[in-house]
Design an enzyme around this catalytic site. Structure first.
Site, PDB file in Angstrom:
ATOM      1  N   ALA A  33      33.329  40.965  43.270  1.00  0.00           N
ATOM      2  CA  ALA A  33      33.274  40.827  44.727  1.00  0.00           C
ATOM      3  C   ALA A  33      33.199  42.211  45.385  1.00  0.00           C
ATOM      4  CB  ALA A  33      34.471  40.051  45.237  1.00  0.00           C
ATOM      5  N   SER A  34      34.319  42.932  45.408  1.00  0.00           N
ATOM      6  CA  SER A  34      34.407  44.207  46.128  1.00  0.00           C
ATOM      7  C   SER A  34      33.241  45.141  45.824  1.00  0.00           C
ATOM      8  CB  SER A  34      35.706  44.940  45.767  1.00  0.00           C
ATOM      9  OG  SER A  34      36.795  44.066  45.842  1.00  0.00           O
ATOM     10  N   GLU A  90      40.996  36.871  34.914  1.00  0.00           N
ATOM     11  CA  GLU A  90      41.018  38.087  35.736  1.00  0.00           C
ATOM     12  C   GLU A  90      42.450  38.572  35.932  1.00  0.00           C
ATOM     13  OE1 GLU A  90      37.731  38.007  39.036  1.00  0.00           O
ATOM     14  OE2 GLU A  90      39.050  36.302  39.345  1.00  0.00           O
ATOM     15  N   HIS A  98      41.186  30.564  42.216  1.00  0.00           N
ATOM     16  CA  HIS A  98      40.962  32.004  42.328  1.00  0.00           C
ATOM     17  C   HIS A  98      42.303  32.711  42.529  1.00  0.00           C
ATOM     18  CE1 HIS A  98      39.768  35.896  43.965  1.00  0.00           C
ATOM     19  NE2 HIS A  98      38.624  35.699  43.338  1.00  0.00           N
ATOM     20  N   ILE A 104      42.269  43.374  40.336  1.00  0.00           N
ATOM     21  CA  ILE A 104      41.287  42.865  41.293  1.00  0.00           C
ATOM     22  C   ILE A 104      41.175  43.794  42.508  1.00  0.00           C
ATOM     23  CG2 ILE A 104      40.803  40.978  42.910  1.00  0.00           C
ATOM     24  CD1 ILE A 104      41.840  39.043  40.814  1.00  0.00           C
TER      25      ILE A 104
END
Lengths: 203, 203, 203, 203
Positions: free
Chosen positions: A176-177, A115, A67, A120
């Site tokens: 995620a966020s 990504e 990640h 991000i």
């Protein structure tokens, strides 16, 4: 998510300490659980590290590797992907650029997610800001590996971003966020899942 | 090495502190100098790290990355390969297995060297003990990248090992212990260079 | 710097690739050379790492360890300090706070330098912005070690900063940006050296 | 362990994924749970890392830091010890030698454990093989810190080793292999606890 008719796969990736609780909660729902990371160690004298074996015992069905917040050495990604396959765990390997996406695809994981790190957590989605990254990732990865499932991510905010990501050639997103910080996480997930289904079925 | 007629390329990779002396020594001889490693940092406040720019200034014409004794994160290999190309430096990226060899080949370095770590420094050569690693490396790397120069290494001891490595499909070898620890390093290098030339010219 | 009459010690810490050139340049001048870092490895198969032995061979008389841009594990600081002493090399160990300054003082290096990382490279000197860090560092370090030479640093800009640092109880400073980025580095060094001498002699 | 009358404190340190289960199991028993490690990160975008906050939420009452299998940078040990104190978590910091034991004692953790790494997991106990390490650790640590609880460990096998460790001046032991690999872990723990009590009460 029964109304989606099984057409969308949802995977949760909680912190280590929450894995057992989440696995218990989702059992029977079709939702699966991945670990956020695994350490390149064998079970034994590895205080404070998490080997794949310990994660499997906790109930995950797969693991995220490399990640953007937890990069691994290339040789370790390779040995973890191979060992996970032996243990019956799926692997989702992240990459920061189309080229590194192609590199990890050569290791034969189940999923590759490209990504761009600079997006991000920003709320500026890769689908809107850098569609060319998605298109080029799909192109480079497919030269190396015809089977791996390609995902994208970074700044994914709503269903529209998911729809675009799939239309540009990927099979889904990492997010995620946008969910974790949402007032109503369920409705964000639902919006994304419905949009994913539309994109896949060509609506 | 003039008697080799320019048919064999020799590259030296000394420790950081010796680079300038070695560069000075070999200037005009056709022998080139690579750094053993570079750190993924920009020039500036990076005390005790070596950015590519500093190595270039010291006179190297290329850099080894991801050596088995100094593994890098995948994202860092990629950014170093790209930056080296911009700076006019060549890159030789090491890998431990055919699969990681293919992975780094996707990053478009100048050279890929596949070295099984369990043989490094043993005097048991990859050419003799694991020829299948060489053959499979060439096969997997060529699927991903048709131009990259493929090298192998680990336990390379003499000219015969070099000859075999080339006949199995690589373009040359990485070697350290066999030369550094030799009583007469020059004659070992010469033996290897002559054998390389024989293998290339099909003798 | 002959006009200083030997009252001020000047140590340079160039990048690895420049050590030999700088050592050669300063030989006989009284100026000494330290390495910016050393890796916790033994000489041998440590491609791209710098063991203390290699640095000594290149001519340094000491080494900086645990610089704020290159932190080390505690066990490695300890083993490097001990090994350096055996090799006849001096050690200057950096720390970020008075407490970590005291911790490294327990390892018996020759110098401890406490540098608040948030001020490094800012031009806002620890002497002006955080004199209490200097005072408390001296106090905590002296409880643990009565002999170690105490330095400070971070944002040191001119002779006045050096004067204050010494008056607050240290024996000197670590400085990089203010000299490296100066139009006329020599005059900055001279100003600092003269001020150091004034502070020491109580003028 | 009720028969010990509260005279011996027992702390368990399970892997991350087992913390919640173990905490639940021991609640009300007087046995406490520590994490095996914590990462020097703030809660948020730290995929696959464990911040102190997440460990506290999982129910631990403290954390082991700098275990010999998971060394930390000195600055990180310091910031974790300070942050743990703010969060109401205890800290047990490991060290490999008397000198590093003194160094970490300067950071004011609750416990310092000195464990010679070469004996860890061997079954050859520090109490028998290197009593001078224990004695010197107590001496050096006490010069720096009069309150910290001193533990030792490495190769601790039975009650006799625990008894000796306490008689040499420590307050207890760290032990893993001897219990985890025992046929009857309970009786090993009981033997060690009874011996500890004897040593403390001077029997």
């Amino acid at each position: 998510m029964k109304e989606l008719g099984g057409g969308v796969e949802i995977v949760l990736a909680p912190p280590y300490t929450e894995i057992r609780r989440v696995v218990e909660e989702v059992t029977g729902s079709g939702v699966r659980v991945f670990a956020q990371h695994a350490d390149p160690v064998e079970p034994g004298a590895v205080t404070g590290f998490m080997p794949l074996e310990g994660l499997k015992e906790a109930g995950v069905s797969g693991v995220i590797l490399n990640h953007s917040e937890h990069r691994l050495k290339l040789a370790d990604i390779n040995s973890l992907v191979k060992k996970a396959a032996k243990l019956g765990l799926e692997t989702l390997v992240c990459a920061d650029e189309p080229e590194t996406g192609a590199a990890v695809a050569a290791l034969e994981p189940n999923y590759v997610a490209v990504e761009p790190p600079e997006l991000i957590g920003t709320g500026i989605s890769v689908s809107k800001a850098k569609p060319e990254v998605i298109i080029r990732s799909v192109e480079l990865i497919r030269r190396v590996n015809s089977r791996v499932v390609i995902l994208t991510g970074a700044g994914i905010t709503d269903g529209q971003d998911v729809y675009s990501a799939i239309r540009y050639g990927t099979s889904g997103v990492l997010v995620a966020s946008a969910i974790v910080k949402a007032k109503d996480p369920y409705s964000v997930i639902r919006d994304m899942a419905v949009s994913a289904l539309k994109a896949v079925t060509g609506q």
